[in-house]
Scaffold this motif. Structure first.
Motif, PDB file in Angstrom:
ATOM      1  N   TRP A  74      -3.269   3.249  -7.097  1.00  0.00           N
ATOM      2  CA  TRP A  74      -2.835   2.843  -5.764  1.00  0.00           C
ATOM      3  C   TRP A  74      -4.053   2.724  -4.856  1.00  0.00           C
ATOM      4  O   TRP A  74      -4.870   3.640  -4.766  1.00  0.00           O
ATOM      5  CB  TRP A  74      -1.854   3.855  -5.185  1.00  0.00           C
ATOM      6  N   GLY A  78      -5.002  -1.289   1.960  1.00  0.00           N
ATOM      7  CA  GLY A  78      -4.417  -2.543   1.493  1.00  0.00           C
ATOM      8  C   GLY A  78      -3.001  -2.346   1.000  1.00  0.00           C
ATOM      9  O   GLY A  78      -2.225  -3.286   0.882  1.00  0.00           O
ATOM     10  N   ARG A  79      -2.665  -1.086   0.678  1.00  0.00           N
ATOM     11  CA  ARG A  79      -1.310  -0.714   0.273  1.00  0.00           C
ATOM     12  C   ARG A  79      -0.808  -1.557  -0.899  1.00  0.00           C
ATOM     13  O   ARG A  79       0.234  -2.204  -0.828  1.00  0.00           O
ATOM     14  CB  ARG A  79      -0.349  -0.819   1.458  1.00  0.00           C
ATOM     15  N   TYR A  80      -1.573  -1.522  -1.979  1.00  0.00           N
ATOM     16  CA  TYR A  80      -1.150  -2.242  -3.172  1.00  0.00           C
ATOM     17  C   TYR A  80      -1.485  -1.434  -4.419  1.00  0.00           C
ATOM     18  O   TYR A  80      -2.293  -0.500  -4.386  1.00  0.00           O
ATOM     19  CB  TYR A  80      -1.782  -3.633  -3.241  1.00  0.00           C
ATOM     20  N   ARG A  93      -2.042  -7.087  -9.746  1.00  0.00           N
ATOM     21  CA  ARG A  93      -1.807  -6.444  -8.453  1.00  0.00           C
ATOM     22  C   ARG A  93      -0.346  -6.592  -8.057  1.00  0.00           C
ATOM     23  O   ARG A  93       0.243  -7.662  -8.215  1.00  0.00           O
ATOM     24  CB  ARG A  93      -2.714  -7.085  -7.394  1.00  0.00           C
ATOM     25  N   TRP A  94       0.228  -5.494  -7.540  1.00  0.00           N
ATOM     26  CA  TRP A  94       1.597  -5.519  -7.020  1.00  0.00           C
ATOM     27  C   TRP A  94       1.614  -4.925  -5.622  1.00  0.00           C
ATOM     28  O   TRP A  94       0.923  -3.949  -5.340  1.00  0.00           O
ATOM     29  CB  TRP A  94       2.539  -4.703  -7.907  1.00  0.00           C
ATOM     30  N   GLN A  95       2.421  -5.535  -4.760  1.00  0.00           N
ATOM     31  CA  GLN A  95       2.594  -5.054  -3.397  1.00  0.00           C
ATOM     32  C   GLN A  95       4.055  -5.206  -3.020  1.00  0.00           C
ATOM     33  O   GLN A  95       4.724  -6.161  -3.448  1.00  0.00           O
ATOM     34  CB  GLN A  95       1.709  -5.859  -2.438  1.00  0.00           C
ATOM     35  N   THR A  96       4.580  -4.255  -2.254  1.00  0.00           N
ATOM     36  CA  THR A  96       5.983  -4.300  -1.856  1.00  0.00           C
ATOM     37  C   THR A  96       6.331  -5.647  -1.232  1.00  0.00           C
ATOM     38  O   THR A  96       5.626  -6.128  -0.340  1.00  0.00           O
ATOM     39  CB  THR A  96       6.290  -3.179  -0.843  1.00  0.00           C
ATOM     40  N   CYS A  98       6.170  -8.532  -2.628  1.00  0.00           N
ATOM     41  CA  CYS A  98       5.381  -9.651  -3.164  1.00  0.00           C
ATOM     42  C   CYS A  98       5.538  -9.717  -4.681  1.00  0.00           C
ATOM     43  O   CYS A  98       5.906  -8.739  -5.328  1.00  0.00           O
ATOM     44  CB  CYS A  98       3.901  -9.484  -2.818  1.00  0.00           C
ATOM     45  N   GLU A 324       1.638   5.203  -2.183  1.00  0.00           N
ATOM     46  CA  GLU A 324       2.416   5.132  -0.945  1.00  0.00           C
ATOM     47  C   GLU A 324       2.367   6.455  -0.178  1.00  0.00           C
ATOM     48  O   GLU A 324       3.380   6.973   0.275  1.00  0.00           O
ATOM     49  CB  GLU A 324       3.856   4.717  -1.240  1.00  0.00           C
TER      50      GLU A 324
END
Length: 353
Positions: A74, A78-80, A93-96, A98, A324
């Protein structure tokens, strides 16, 4: 907390207590006959688990269709989430909110011969204290540093006493910037018999910011996951040995070198009934709880190796990462990545995920 209060020695466990503990682990590790709609199953093995994970928490799939998901990390700035796919040679890469996107390809080394290199890509990931990405480069047989802003990449270390590493697998960064890492032969197609293998051992190493490299342990057959305790007095290493799967713990001196080692958890009884997987990736929570891959799933262990809970999905779960701000645990589970919501306030929010 005093050294004697953390960890378990074989001598400190009575036969009855050891039998109860390993019996609980074996039962928990048995594959669950779940419905097709079930993503994963949370099993409570101790009341202490309730302060970590809600038993009926909804586990979600954040990524799927991966060849072999590994190395979750994590990035709070950038919160990803980043995660690796070593055989596919890519970091995603994963992001809430997206879709999953490619982040770095090749993640390891391009143009390798599959007859010689089985996993050309990156495996374990970490962040240094300047926010740069550290990569256990399985295909490149090195520990690399990657600047997330400039995308400049450099090799920190690829040799010990003049010999190339096998295929670095996992790594952990200490407060002073020291990097502990494991070097099994998993990335080499023929493993120990590979013509590329130069090292006589499959080692656990540490690299210091001054450039020195120390061999922590050269006796393990398959060193894999690695993590430091929150106070950095102990180093945990998983051993993915089919015959003797286990988790080792090393008491460290003030210089960060081991004073002694012992088996913290013998995972062999957990393979009863064909539970999938072996000891693999791990993370240590701020309160000392060890979250580690074991046969059957992802186990939560107290500092003295008492089983607290198990998350299983019917297949191997290779690694995990807090994210998170401590509100989620991400699991790399074979061909997918799972998100498990955590109890608010359990994992220290001020500690890097």
């Amino acid at each position: 907390m005093d050294h004697k209060d953390i960890g378990v020695t074989e001598a400190s466990l009575t036969p009855n207590r050891r039998t109860v503990m390993l019996g609980a682990l074996a039962l928990a590790a048995l594959p669950r006959r779940a419905g097709a709609a079930d993503v994963a199953h949370i099993q409570r093995l101790s009341p202490a688990f309730d302060r970590m994970v809600v038993p009926d928490a909804r586990i979600s799939v954040v990524a799927s269709g991966i060849r072999w998901a590994e190395g979750p990390l994590w990035v709070d700035d950038g919160r990803y989430l980043l995660f690796t796919d070593p055989p596919a040679n890519i970091i995603r890469r994963w992001q809430t909110g997206c879709v999953v996107t490619p982040f770095l390809s090749p993640s390891g080394t391009a143009g390798t011969d599959p007859k010689l290199v089985r996993e050309p890509g990156a495996n374990g990931l970490a962040l240094d204290h300047q926010g740069r990405l550290l990569i256990a480069n399985s295909g490149g047989r090195s520990i690399d540093r990657f600047d997330l802003v400039t995308r400049r990449r450099e090799v920190l270390v690829d040799r010990y006493r003049g010999k190339r590493f096998n295929s670095p697998n996992d790594l952990h960064v200490a407060c002073d910037g020291t990097i502990y890492f494991t070097d099994p032969p998993y990335g080499l197609t023929d493993g120990d018999a590979s013509p590329l293998k130069e090292m006589p051992v499959n080692g656990v190493y540490r690299w210091t910011p001054g450039g020195a490299v120390d061999l922590i342990d050269g006796t393990l057959t398959r060193p894999n996951g690695v993590a430091l305790s929150a106070d950095e007095t102990r180093l945990y290493v998983s051993v993915s040995d089919d015959v003797a799967p286990r988790i080792m713990v090393y008491d460290l001196d003030k210089t960060g070198l081991p004073r002694r080692s012992r088996v913290l958890l013998d995972a062999k009884p957990m393979r009863v009934g064909g539970a999938p997987g072996l000891p693999d990736g791990m993370k240590v929570a701020h309160d000392g709880t060890l979250v580690c891959s074991v046969p059957g799933g992802m186990m939560f262990l107290s500092p003295d190796a008492e089983p607290l809970g198990l998350i299983s999905n019917g297949g191997p779960i290779a690694n995990c990462a807090f994210g998170e701000r401590g509100r989620a645990l991400f699991l790399t589970a074979n061909d997918r990545v799972l998100r498990v919501p955590l109890r608010a306030g359990w994992q220290d929010r001020g500690r890097p995920a």
